[in-house]
Motif scaffolding. Structure first.
Motif, PDB file in Angstrom:
ATOM      1  N   LYS A   1       7.688  -3.421  11.927  1.00 30.77           N
ATOM      2  CA  LYS A   1       7.198  -2.048  11.885  1.00 30.77           C
ATOM      3  C   LYS A   1       6.031  -1.861  10.919  1.00 30.77           C
ATOM      4  O   LYS A   1       5.455  -0.783  10.835  1.00 30.77           O
ATOM      5  N   CYS A   2       5.682  -2.897  10.178  1.00 29.83           N
ATOM      6  CA  CYS A   2       4.562  -2.795   9.235  1.00 29.83           C
ATOM      7  C   CYS A   2       3.265  -3.188   9.940  1.00 29.83           C
ATOM      8  O   CYS A   2       2.917  -4.366  10.035  1.00 29.83           O
ATOM      9  N   ALA A   3       2.554  -2.193  10.427  1.00 32.88           N
ATOM     10  CA  ALA A   3       1.294  -2.464  11.117  1.00 32.88           C
ATOM     11  C   ALA A   3       0.250  -3.023  10.164  1.00 32.88           C
ATOM     12  O   ALA A   3      -0.563  -3.865  10.534  1.00 32.88           O
ATOM     13  N   ALA A   4       0.290  -2.556   8.930  1.00 35.84           N
ATOM     14  CA  ALA A   4      -0.700  -3.010   7.946  1.00 35.84           C
ATOM     15  C   ALA A   4      -0.529  -4.488   7.629  1.00 35.84           C
ATOM     16  O   ALA A   4      -1.502  -5.210   7.402  1.00 35.84           O
ATOM     17  N   GLY A   5       0.709  -4.960   7.612  1.00 42.58           N
ATOM     18  CA  GLY A   5       0.973  -6.371   7.349  1.00 42.58           C
ATOM     19  C   GLY A   5       0.762  -7.244   8.557  1.00 42.58           C
ATOM     20  O   GLY A   5       0.496  -8.451   8.429  1.00 42.58           O
ATOM     21  N   GLY A   6       0.913  -6.644   9.734  1.00 43.60           N
ATOM     22  CA  GLY A   6       0.656  -7.356  10.973  1.00 43.60           C
ATOM     23  C   GLY A   6       1.641  -8.474  11.277  1.00 43.60           C
ATOM     24  O   GLY A   6       2.757  -8.520  10.751  1.00 43.60           O
ATOM     25  N   GLN A   7       1.192  -9.385  12.103  1.00 46.42           N
ATOM     26  CA  GLN A   7       2.048 -10.481  12.568  1.00 46.42           C
ATOM     27  C   GLN A   7       2.442 -11.424  11.442  1.00 46.42           C
ATOM     28  O   GLN A   7       3.564 -11.953  11.420  1.00 46.42           O
TER      29      GLN A   7
ATOM     30  N   ALA B   1       0.815  -1.214   0.000  1.00 44.20           N
ATOM     31  CA  ALA B   1       0.000   0.000   0.000  1.00 44.20           C
ATOM     32  C   ALA B   1       0.850   1.266   0.000  1.00 44.20           C
ATOM     33  O   ALA B   1       0.350   2.350  -0.315  1.00 44.20           O
ATOM     34  N   ASN B   2       2.135   1.128   0.371  1.00 48.24           N
ATOM     35  CA  ASN B   2       3.027   2.296   0.452  1.00 48.24           C
ATOM     36  C   ASN B   2       2.412   3.398   1.310  1.00 48.24           C
ATOM     37  O   ASN B   2       2.436   4.578   0.953  1.00 48.24           O
ATOM     38  N   CYS B   3       1.853   2.990   2.450  1.00 46.47           N
ATOM     39  CA  CYS B   3       1.143   3.933   3.319  1.00 46.47           C
ATOM     40  C   CYS B   3       2.080   4.820   4.127  1.00 46.47           C
ATOM     41  O   CYS B   3       1.688   5.887   4.591  1.00 46.47           O
TER      42      CYS B   3
ATOM     43  N   GLY C   1      -4.285  -0.249  10.859  1.00 47.29           N
ATOM     44  CA  GLY C   1      -3.451   0.358  11.894  1.00 47.29           C
ATOM     45  C   GLY C   1      -2.161   0.973  11.392  1.00 47.29           C
ATOM     46  O   GLY C   1      -1.173   1.035  12.131  1.00 47.29           O
ATOM     47  N   CYS C   2      -2.137   1.448  10.147  1.00 50.10           N
ATOM     48  CA  CYS C   2      -0.899   2.000   9.593  1.00 50.10           C
ATOM     49  C   CYS C   2      -0.533   3.348  10.210  1.00 50.10           C
ATOM     50  O   CYS C   2       0.630   3.738  10.227  1.00 50.10           O
ATOM     51  N   GLY C   3      -1.533   4.092  10.690  1.00 51.98           N
ATOM     52  CA  GLY C   3      -1.267   5.361  11.359  1.00 51.98           C
ATOM     53  C   GLY C   3      -1.167   6.564  10.447  1.00 51.98           C
ATOM     54  O   GLY C   3      -0.887   7.676  10.916  1.00 51.98           O
ATOM     55  N   THR C   4      -1.409   6.396   9.153  1.00 54.26           N
ATOM     56  CA  THR C   4      -1.325   7.530   8.233  1.00 54.26           C
ATOM     57  C   THR C   4      -2.342   8.610   8.587  1.00 54.26           C
ATOM     58  O   THR C   4      -2.046   9.796   8.536  1.00 54.26           O
ATOM     59  N   CYS C   5      -3.525   8.194   8.966  1.00 55.47           N
ATOM     60  CA  CYS C   5      -4.570   9.157   9.338  1.00 55.47           C
ATOM     61  C   CYS C   5      -4.179   9.936  10.586  1.00 55.47           C
ATOM     62  O   CYS C   5      -4.500  11.118  10.725  1.00 55.47           O
ATOM     63  N   VAL C   6      -3.484   9.266  11.494  1.00 55.69           N
ATOM     64  CA  VAL C   6      -3.062   9.912  12.738  1.00 55.69           C
ATOM     65  C   VAL C   6      -2.124  11.076  12.457  1.00 55.69           C
ATOM     66  O   VAL C   6      -2.275  12.174  12.996  1.00 55.69           O
TER      67      VAL C   6
ATOM     68  N   GLY D   1       7.258   4.470   8.670  1.00 58.07           N
ATOM     69  CA  GLY D   1       8.216   5.561   8.785  1.00 58.07           C
ATOM     70  C   GLY D   1       9.118   5.691   7.573  1.00 58.07           C
ATOM     71  O   GLY D   1       9.976   6.584   7.539  1.00 58.07           O
ATOM     72  N   PHE D   2       8.915   4.839   6.572  1.00 57.88           N
ATOM     73  CA  PHE D   2       9.713   4.898   5.355  1.00 57.88           C
ATOM     74  C   PHE D   2       8.834   5.310   4.173  1.00 57.88           C
ATOM     75  O   PHE D   2       7.608   5.346   4.280  1.00 57.88           O
ATOM     76  N   SER D   3       9.460   5.610   3.054  1.00 58.79           N
ATOM     77  CA  SER D   3       8.733   6.157   1.912  1.00 58.79           C
ATOM     78  C   SER D   3       7.727   5.188   1.319  1.00 58.79           C
ATOM     79  O   SER D   3       6.772   5.588   0.675  1.00 58.79           O
ATOM     80  N   GLY D   4       7.933   3.922   1.518  1.00 62.56           N
ATOM     81  CA  GLY D   4       7.025   2.924   0.986  1.00 62.56           C
ATOM     82  C   GLY D   4       7.513   1.536   1.339  1.00 62.56           C
ATOM     83  O   GLY D   4       8.489   1.358   2.076  1.00 62.56           O
ATOM     84  N   CYS D   5       6.842   0.528   0.813  1.00 63.95           N
ATOM     85  CA  CYS D   5       7.186  -0.857   1.133  1.00 63.95           C
ATOM     86  C   CYS D   5       8.609  -1.211   0.694  1.00 63.95           C
ATOM     87  O   CYS D   5       9.343  -1.876   1.420  1.00 63.95           O
ATOM     88  N   GLU D   6       9.003  -0.762  -0.483  1.00 68.09           N
ATOM     89  CA  GLU D   6      10.354  -1.073  -0.963  1.00 68.09           C
ATOM     90  C   GLU D   6      11.405  -0.381  -0.104  1.00 68.09           C
ATOM     91  O   GLU D   6      12.456  -0.965   0.208  1.00 68.09           O
TER      92      GLU D   6
END
Length: 227
Positions: free
Chosen positions: A38-44, A12-14, A137-142, A18-23
């Motif tokens: 650190k990837c909340a969107a990917g989870g456990q 999603a590159n959200c 839970g990516c936190g972008t909205c926050v 804390g980085f520019s994207g998934c890559e």
């Protein structure tokens, strides 16, 4: 390994990591040894898969989801002026905190909705609403919210205060019929001493909370919500 890790991530590159994207995150894991969870969107699941690639232990990934600490919709929140400017929360917040009378309220113009890569936030009745069943839970909205009324809260916590007002009760009543008035009934009735009043506002100490639900029953304004 970078390409393998990228396949484990949601793509999603959200920016929640804390980085520019998934890559960018994948490269940081391989090159700089940054934490793999650190990837909340990917989870456990993502953390476990990356751990296998990197030959390390994943550890536990915090499962958090966004919650909007405001109940000031068009029915409950009074407006102090009509706004005609650029329709973003950032722009409106610069003009006396936005059109709503409460200085701590959700502006309701949808900047959080615009940046949500997973489309789980909608502006409903002039206030942001999160679909917590789908939130990653990516936190972008926050980070996007200029009023800081969106927080990430652990999914095992059942209750939250849907208000951010720090005004005294009589001032809150003047601008919002759904705001916390700091009456203290939740504090007095909490069986585990898990709620306190901070700046005229009810705050839940999740380390003490036993999820009994008494605060929800006792709140006269009904702004302590079941998440």
């Amino acid at each position: 390994r970078v390409s393998q890790i990228c396949e484990c991530l949601p793509g999603a590159n959200c920016g929640g990591c804390g980085f520019s994207g998934c890559e960018g995150y994948a490269k940081a894991i391989v090159s700089d040894g940054v934490p793999i969870n650190k990837c909340a969107a990917g989870g456990q699941i993502a953390a476990d898969n990356i751990a296998e690639i990197m030959g390390v232990k994943a550890g536990k990934t915090a499962d958090k989801k966004a919650f909007v600490m405001c109940s000031g919709n068009s029915c409950s929140a009074k407006e102090k002026y009509t706004y005609y400017g650029v329709r973003t929360c950032e722009a409106a917040a610069k003009l006396a905190g936005g059109p709503k009378g409460c200085a701590f309220s959700c502006v309701g113009f949808g900047s959080c909705e615009a940046v949500c890569k997973f489309r789980v936030i909608k502006i409903i009745d002039n206030v942001a609403v999160v679909d917590r069943d789908k939130c990653r839970g990516c936190g972008t909205c926050v980070s996007q919210c200029p009023k800081k009324v969106i927080q990430l809260i652990d999914t095992h916590h059942l209750y939250a205060v849907a208000c951010s007002s720090k005004d005294i009760g009589k001032d809150t009543v003047k601008v919002c019929s759904a705001g916390c008035i700091g009456c203290g009934l939740c504090v007095k009735n909490c069986e585990s001493d898990a709620i306190s009043l901070v700046d005229n506002h009810a705050v839940i100490n999740y380390e003490k909370c036993i999820s009994c639900g008494v605060c929800v029953e006792k709140c006269p304004r009904k702004i302590i919500k079941i998440m």
